[in-house]
Design an enzyme around this catalytic site. Structure first.
Site, mmCIF file in Angstrom:
data_model
loop_
_atom_site.group_PDB
_atom_site.id
_atom_site.type_symbol
_atom_site.label_atom_id
_atom_site.label_comp_id
_atom_site.label_asym_id
_atom_site.label_seq_id
_atom_site.Cartn_x
_atom_site.Cartn_y
_atom_site.Cartn_z
ATOM 1 N N HIS A 195 10.194 -3.989 4.037
ATOM 2 C CA HIS A 195 10.661 -2.603 4.027
ATOM 3 C C HIS A 195 10.905 -2.105 5.443
ATOM 4 C CE1 HIS A 195 6.251 -1.933 4.323
ATOM 5 N NE2 HIS A 195 6.387 -0.621 4.443
ATOM 6 N N HIS B 31 0.833 -1.222 0.000
ATOM 7 C CA HIS B 31 0.000 0.000 0.000
ATOM 8 C C HIS B 31 0.862 1.266 0.000
ATOM 9 C CE1 HIS B 31 -0.112 -0.530 4.668
ATOM 10 N NE2 HIS B 31 0.918 0.210 4.320
ATOM 11 N N GLU C 213 3.926 -5.399 8.457
ATOM 12 C CA GLU C 213 2.592 -5.208 7.856
ATOM 13 C C GLU C 213 2.083 -6.492 7.202
ATOM 14 O OE1 GLU C 213 2.746 -0.441 6.724
ATOM 15 O OE2 GLU C 213 3.184 -1.888 5.164
ATOM 16 N N HIS D 24 -1.680 4.964 9.575
ATOM 17 C CA HIS D 24 -0.285 5.354 9.838
ATOM 18 C C HIS D 24 -0.249 6.655 10.626
ATOM 19 C CE1 HIS D 24 -0.235 2.685 6.325
ATOM 20 N NE2 HIS D 24 1.023 2.419 6.583
HETATM 21 C C1 DHB Z 1 6.263 3.516 2.374
HETATM 22 C C2 DHB Z 1 5.716 2.239 2.515
HETATM 23 C C3 DHB Z 1 4.643 2.024 3.364
HETATM 24 O O1 DHB Z 1 4.076 0.791 3.595
HETATM 25 C C4 DHB Z 1 4.081 3.075 4.052
HETATM 26 O O2 DHB Z 1 2.999 2.839 4.812
HETATM 27 C C5 DHB Z 1 4.622 4.355 3.932
HETATM 28 C C6 DHB Z 1 5.707 4.566 3.085
HETATM 29 C C7 DHB Z 1 7.413 3.793 1.448
HETATM 30 O O3 DHB Z 1 8.073 2.861 0.994
HETATM 31 O O4 DHB Z 1 7.640 4.965 1.128
HETATM 32 FE FE FE Z 2 2.408 1.059 5.490
#
Ligand code: DHB
Ligand code: FE
Length: 283
Positions: A194, A12, A241, A59
């Site tokens: 990530h 997302h 996540e 978030h």
């Molecule tokens: C990014 C990825 C995410 O899942 C998020 O919630 C906010 C930012 C990113 O990679 O920039």
């Molecule tokens: Fe996220």
């Protein structure tokens, strides 16, 4: 009775939405990612649900760190698109499905999941970007109503992967017991690997992601057995996540067929994945 027709797991990342909002999907950076979505989008466009149950995390846009529910469900008639600091995304507001929401809350409470209820909720990129992945050109209105299901993946201690999988099983039973002729899709959002901050910022783990993409279909119990520390160590602080994909998988029946998947690095700081499964119903 309502039936689950498909499940979609998708990252997302906010900039996936921004690329669509600003007409950049054909740019060399973005084209491979959006090309990868195409077969899934075409199939979903031919299999429209009435309602999408979207499992996501806020978030710190609508849910502050002063009060962090582990699990929550939106019960409103509609949800505004959140302003995350640079204005609202130019996408339609989200129409709710309050009767299905109320049914899910009641059934889940009876199954001993203590669910927070959101009677007002602005939905952030965690929910609107997956809707855009599903439906890139909604026009005036999204083609389905939405039940937002919120999971705390931000603040320690997050729910275990096993608890998320069990929540999904209970959501699946609750959807299938809803007295109404609804076609329902379930979305699990977030991931893949990530990490946005700290010493390991920028972490990507394709080996873990590929394992997860495979196992979510046929060995979800193996993924449910991983600890939150396993997720954070192997997929990064935000890679946890992925436990929300297990809610989606839990809601589906044991007979599913993989329609499409795709994996692309990078989308912003994130390994972006998508997996689409048709629900073939109870054996
Ligand atoms: C990014 C990825 C995410 O899942 C998020 O919630 C906010 C930012 C990113 O990679 O920039
Ligand atoms: Fe996220």
């Amino acid at each position: 009775m309502a039936e689950i027709i498909w499940g979609l797991a998708t990252s997302h990342v906010p900039s996936i939405g921004a690329a669509m909002d600003h007409g950049k999907t054909a740019d060399p950076y973005w084209k491979p990612l959006f090309d990868g979505y195409e077969p899934a989008r075409a199939w979903m466009a031919a299999h429209r649900p009435d309602v999408a149950v979207i499992v996501y995390n806020d978030h710190a846009n609508a849910v502050g760190l002063d009060l962090v529910p582990t699990f929550g469900i939106g019960t409103a008639e509609s949800y505004d698109v959140a302003d995350e600091g640079w204005g609202r995304r130019p996408v339609p507001p989200v129409r709710g499905a309050p009767e299905l929401s109320a049914h899910l809350v009641g059934e889940l409470m009876d199954e001993e999941f203590d669910i927070a209820t959101f009677h007002r909720l602005d939905v952030d990129h965690g929910l609107t970007v997956p809707l855009s992945v599903y439906c890139p050109d909604p026009g005036e209105a999204w083609p389905c109503a939405v039940v937002p299901v919120l999971v705390n993946v931000i603040q320690y201690p997050q729910p275990t992967a096993a608890r998320c999988y069990a929540l999904g099983r209970a959501i699946g039973r609750a959807i299938r017991s809803f007295p109404g002729d609804l076609k329902v899709a379930v979305f699990g959002t977030g991931g893949m690997s990530h990490q946005l901050a700290g010493a390991r910022a920028g972490l990507i783990n394709p080996e873990f992601d590929r394992m997860f993409l495979r196992a979510i279909e046929s060995e979800p119990e193996k993924l449910a057995a991983l600890t939150r520390e396993d997720y954070i160590r192997r997929a990064g602080t935000e890679g946890i996540e992925l436990i929300m994909w297990l809610v989606m998988r839990g809601a589906m029946s044991d007979r599913i067929a993989r329609i499409h998947d795709t994996y692309h690095v990078p989308a912003s700081n994130t390994a972006a994945g998508l997996a689409l499964f048709q629900d073939l119903g109870a054996a």
